[in-house]
Design an enzyme around this catalytic site. Structure first.
Site, short mmCIF file in Angstrom:
data_model
loop_
_atom_site.label_atom_id
_atom_site.label_comp_id
_atom_site.label_asym_id
_atom_site.label_seq_id
_atom_site.Cartn_x
_atom_site.Cartn_y
_atom_site.Cartn_z
N ASP A 174 0.71 -1.09 0.09
CA ASP A 174 -0.04 0.07 0.10
C ASP A 174 0.92 1.13 -0.02
O ASP A 174 2.25 1.20 0.50
CB ASP A 174 -0.71 -0.04 1.23
N ARG A 242 -10.56 -1.74 -11.10
CA ARG A 242 -10.80 -0.78 -12.29
C ARG A 242 -10.01 -1.68 -13.35
O ARG A 242 -9.16 -2.17 -13.23
CB ARG A 242 -10.09 0.26 -11.90
N ASP A 266 -13.52 -8.87 -13.02
CA ASP A 266 -14.84 -8.47 -13.12
C ASP A 266 -14.77 -7.05 -13.72
O ASP A 266 -16.04 -6.48 -13.93
CB ASP A 266 -15.15 -8.30 -11.55
N GLU A 271 -15.07 -1.62 -21.33
CA GLU A 271 -16.54 -1.79 -20.84
C GLU A 271 -17.46 -0.59 -21.44
O GLU A 271 -17.00 0.47 -21.51
CB GLU A 271 -16.60 -1.63 -19.10
N HIS A 289 -18.68 -6.95 -13.98
CA HIS A 289 -18.60 -5.69 -13.07
C HIS A 289 -19.70 -5.73 -12.05
O HIS A 289 -20.43 -4.85 -12.02
CB HIS A 289 -18.84 -4.44 -13.81
N ILE A 290 -19.94 -7.06 -11.35
CA ILE A 290 -20.84 -7.21 -10.21
C ILE A 290 -20.55 -7.16 -8.82
O ILE A 290 -21.09 -7.61 -8.04
CB ILE A 290 -21.74 -8.48 -10.55
N GLY A 291 -18.93 -6.66 -8.65
CA GLY A 291 -18.63 -6.62 -7.39
C GLY A 291 -19.50 -6.45 -6.20
O GLY A 291 -19.47 -7.09 -5.19
#
Length: 315
Positions: A174, A242, A266, A271, A289-291
């Site tokens: 991170d 993303r 996903d 898109e 893209h259904i997270g």
């Protein structure tokens, strides 16, 4: 006051807003028509489909609040909106667990070849059962393996918690210093502290058996052609953050060479029309893209978004 929920809002959120005295319009206005109609509203809520850019903001002096149902705000010119005294709010915590569970749906899918098996069994299962059984016989367990998490915000940490619960080790990278352990809440409310390790991203690439990406939109891929060379041979990759975070064409090459054993995607570069090389690849587990698309997450998003809109519109 009128609110346009252009990409929808859970009925719970809609009711909260209406009970507070707001008029809520859930009829979707196409992107190309928003310039002519958005100024009819005091606030707008979007998910990932609708884009609120500077040119649109300039046409809507009545707009007081922009709400994003979810985490990332790549589809909103946030700084410009704020400079025009328009509040911008989102719901970063509401969908975290749903996204994390989808990551593991892809991981479990990948290590047991379910995505390919589900394609072939209906076609070949009655005539090639033994052949398919042999083809999918070399599965592996997640327990005892190392999950690398790139980006250790809310979703990254929820993903790590599931990994720890399955008996995996977690190493993460991170931009900021993160925790040395995470708290797992078990059945009955029992809580235990489980250690996690923070390292540089190159260390994560080198040590992780599986990698899950949880970063915002970037100008260049986090994992591109050069980074693929740093990954452990046979690594599994999941991207539920993303499109563009992984170089998709380099991913196809890595899958074809065996450098990457499987990928779960996903989100996609282009898109809503993902490239054919990705959609047709036998080593990629796919979702559209259904997270955050669980009933529980949408209820939490709707409720939190409604409260944020009320708070800002009644100032």
């Amino acid at each position: 006051m009128k609110i346009l929920a252009n990409d929808g809002i859970d009925p719970i959120g809609k009711k909260i807003l209406e009970d507070a005295g707001f008029e809520v319009d859930t009829n979707h206005i196409p992107q190309e028509e928003l310039a002519a109609r958005l100024n009819e509203y005091d606030a707008v809520t979007v998910r990932s489909a609708t884009k609120i850019r500077q040119a649109l903001i300039d046409l809507c002096p009545n707009l007081k609040v922009i709400g994003r149902g979810g985490v990332g705000m790549d589809n909103i010119d946030v700084d410009y909106a704020l400079s025009k005294d328009i509040a911008v709010v989102n719901t970063p915590a509401a969908s975290s667990h749903s996204v994390a569970e989808l990551v593991f749906a892809h991981l479990l899918n990948g290590v047991r070849f379910l995505f390919d098996s589900n394609r072939k069994m209906p076609v070949e299962g009655s005539t090639q059962f033994g052949t398919l059984k042999k083809a999918y016989a070399a599965g592996s367990e997640l327990q005892g393996k190392t999950l690398g998490v790139v980006g250790f915000g809310r979703i990254g940490r929820e993903t790590a918690k599931i990994a720890l619960g399955l008996g995996m080790d977690v190493i993460y990278s991170d931009l900021f210093e993160g925790p040395k352990s995470l708290t797992l809440t078990l059945s009955g409310g029992l809580q235990v502290e489980v250690p996690v390790t923070q390292g540089e991203i190159e260390e994560v690439f080198a040590k992780a058996d599986f990698i899950s990406l949880h970063v915002p939109f970037t100008d260049k891929p986090v994992i591109g052609k050069e980074e693929f060379a740093l990954l452990k041979d046979g690594v599994g990759l999941v991207n539920a953050s993303r499109g563009g975070v992984i170089d998709e064409l380099a991913l196809v090459d890595a899958l074809n060479s065996g450098k990457v054993s499987f990928a779960g995607l996903d989100v996609f570069d282009s898109e809503p029309t993902p490239r054919a090389e990705i959609l047709n690849h036998p080593k990629i587990s796919l979702t559209p893209h259904i997270g955050a698309a669980t009933n529980e997450a949408q209820e939490r998003i709707g409720e939190e978004l409604a409260q944020l809109l009320i708070e800002n519109l009644k100032k």
